[in-house]
Design an enzyme around this catalytic site. Sequence first.
Site, short mmCIF file in Angstrom:
data_model
loop_
_atom_site.label_atom_id
_atom_site.label_comp_id
_atom_site.label_asym_id
_atom_site.label_seq_id
_atom_site.Cartn_x
_atom_site.Cartn_y
_atom_site.Cartn_z
NE ARG A 83 -2.11 1.78 3.32
CZ ARG A 83 -1.99 1.47 4.62
NH1 ARG A 83 -2.63 0.45 5.13
NH2 ARG A 83 -1.21 2.18 5.40
CD GLU A 102 4.84 3.78 5.72
OE1 GLU A 102 5.92 3.21 5.93
OE2 GLU A 102 3.84 3.60 6.43
CG ASN A 104 2.68 0.79 4.60
OD1 ASN A 104 3.27 1.02 5.64
ND2 ASN A 104 1.90 1.70 4.02
CB SER A 109 -3.89 -3.47 8.07
OG SER A 109 -3.48 -2.27 8.64
CE LYS A 263 8.78 4.73 7.84
NZ LYS A 263 8.07 3.45 7.84
CE LYS A 322 8.46 9.58 7.55
NZ LYS A 322 7.63 8.99 6.48
CD GLU A 326 7.35 -0.05 7.98
OE1 GLU A 326 6.27 0.50 7.68
OE2 GLU A 326 8.42 0.22 7.41
N GLY A 327 4.29 0.90 11.66
CA GLY A 327 3.14 0.77 12.55
C GLY A 327 2.69 2.05 13.22
NE ARG A 408 -3.97 5.14 6.65
CZ ARG A 408 -2.69 4.94 6.97
NH1 ARG A 408 -2.37 4.31 8.07
NH2 ARG A 408 -1.74 5.39 6.18
P1 ADP Z 1 4.83 4.12 9.71
O1 ADP Z 1 5.61 3.05 9.04
O2 ADP Z 1 5.03 4.17 11.17
O3 ADP Z 1 3.39 4.11 9.29
P2 ADP Z 1 4.99 6.59 8.18
O4 ADP Z 1 6.13 7.02 7.36
O5 ADP Z 1 3.77 6.18 7.47
O6 ADP Z 1 5.51 5.46 9.17
O7 ADP Z 1 4.63 7.75 9.19
C1 ADP Z 1 3.58 7.62 10.12
C2 ADP Z 1 2.67 8.83 10.05
O8 ADP Z 1 3.43 10.04 10.26
C3 ADP Z 1 2.00 9.03 8.71
O9 ADP Z 1 0.80 8.28 8.66
C4 ADP Z 1 1.77 10.52 8.67
O10 ADP Z 1 0.60 10.85 9.40
C5 ADP Z 1 2.97 11.07 9.41
N1 ADP Z 1 4.03 11.43 8.49
C6 ADP Z 1 5.00 10.61 8.01
N2 ADP Z 1 5.81 11.24 7.15
C7 ADP Z 1 5.36 12.50 7.08
C8 ADP Z 1 5.78 13.65 6.35
N3 ADP Z 1 6.84 13.62 5.55
N4 ADP Z 1 5.08 14.80 6.52
C9 ADP Z 1 4.01 14.84 7.33
N5 ADP Z 1 3.56 13.80 8.05
C10 ADP Z 1 4.22 12.64 7.93
MG MG Z 2 2.55 4.60 7.50
#
Ligand code: ADP
Ligand code: MG
Length: 432
Positions: A83, A102, A104, A109, A263, A322, A326-327, A408
């Site tokens: 996803r 990102e 996944n 899910s 990442k 970051k 994940e999660g 979401r």
């Molecule tokens: P995870 O693997 O924990 O889901 P993500 O990269 O999806 O990691 O980051 C988790 C959440 O953080 C995202 O769902 C988003 O709400 C926020 N986020 C992540 N990267 C960014 C970004 N570059 N700018 C703004 N919000 C972000």
């Molecule tokens: Mg995410």
Amino acid sequence: QVVNYAPFTLLPSAVPRALFEQAYAVQQDFNLLVDAISQNKEFLEQTLASTIKVDDFTARLFQIYTQVLEEGLAQTVFLGINRSDYMFDCGLDGTAALRQIEINTIAASFGGLTSRTAQVHGLVLKVLGKTEEASQLLPNNPAEGLASGIAKAWELYGSPRAVVMFLVEEVQRNIFDQRCVENELWNRNIRVLRKRFRDVFEQGSLDASRRLYMDGQEVAVVYYREGYVPQNYDQQNWEARLLLERSRAVKCPDIATQLAGTKKVQQELSRPGTLEKLLPGLPQAVARIRATFAGLYSLDEGEEGDRIAATAIADPDRFVLKPQREGGGNNLYGEELRQVLEKIKDSPERTSYILMDKIKPQPALNYLLRAHSPLQVSECISELGIFGVYVRQGQELVLNRAAGHLLRTKAVEHADGGVAAGVAVLDTPYLL
Ligand code: ADP
Ligand code: MG
């Protein structure tokens, strides 16, 4: 046991149609890219070399990856379910751009539950007297799309009596989401087992040609809904993971594809020339993929990392820090980002993180409905996910498609966190 409804927005959220279509149009390219990375040992080795020196979890996954390759792969059919997540970055002139957050590649899910959300929102709109608007909501059935990929992989595996095994958590928190996909498989007369790592440790075995058996039943496909965070593993579970990876069964994902979703890999993809090397002869796919990238920066030791670390410390609100996790709920923002980076900027630990430009979407008002929470109007931002499914047999890609979407939405005061983390809720795009 306690059952709650999944949290959802009262109303659908507006999504720019052009960006929604752009996200769908690039999904097959992302499927190709992930699949290409998963087969590129040199790229994975080089990209993760610095990370696995400092990040134990990635190192452990990488060790299994190496071990499985050394033995030689028994698996010949490959199934990817991913996803790709995006936000709509609001430029200074007010126009929005699609920016990938990102991708996944393991346990992506909510494809199941969100196969129902458009109906919920259609009903809400009708109750409000908005029949015309209700009819505009797009049908969306990722559960069917994901199951079609699993079914294809099962069929190509070629043992009609073999089963599909969902590898699930010790404590079930999202079982109904998984059941939606499972039921689609039963509808196709494919048997499904639900097992945990510990069951695999106790009951799993391989025969001489490395066919996987659970208590005497052959397993054609292992669909992981677990195994993506360090807390999922103790010594026994690592052994169970290795057994699964060594087996002939189709793993969704195999260990290489899980590593392709880190990442660190995402950050390296943004370097000039990298996509061209991974997808030779596909300049249009490369251009479509690159158009979705936000600024991503390596914190590896050296001048490049020193410079971007100093920039982020001086202006933390421009960035997200970051780790390889994940999660949801792991990223660092603002003052916390500054403090952590200040502390680790001269240590190798810095290498376990990447930096990313912070995406700033235009907020909109909505109500977030969550069991036992007060009902109040919130300023919200949304994240759009597109599900991708592909199946490869040997070198031949036999299926490559987008399989539906997920929207979401969360209140702006939460910088981070998905639905499972208790922050975001399920939503439906209303295209404008
Ligand atoms: P995870 O693997 O924990 O889901 P993500 O990269 O999806 O990691 O980051 C988790 C959440 O953080 C995202 O769902 C988003 O709400 C926020 N986020 C992540 N990267 C960014 C970004 N570059 N700018 C703004 N919000 C972000
Ligand atoms: Mg995410």
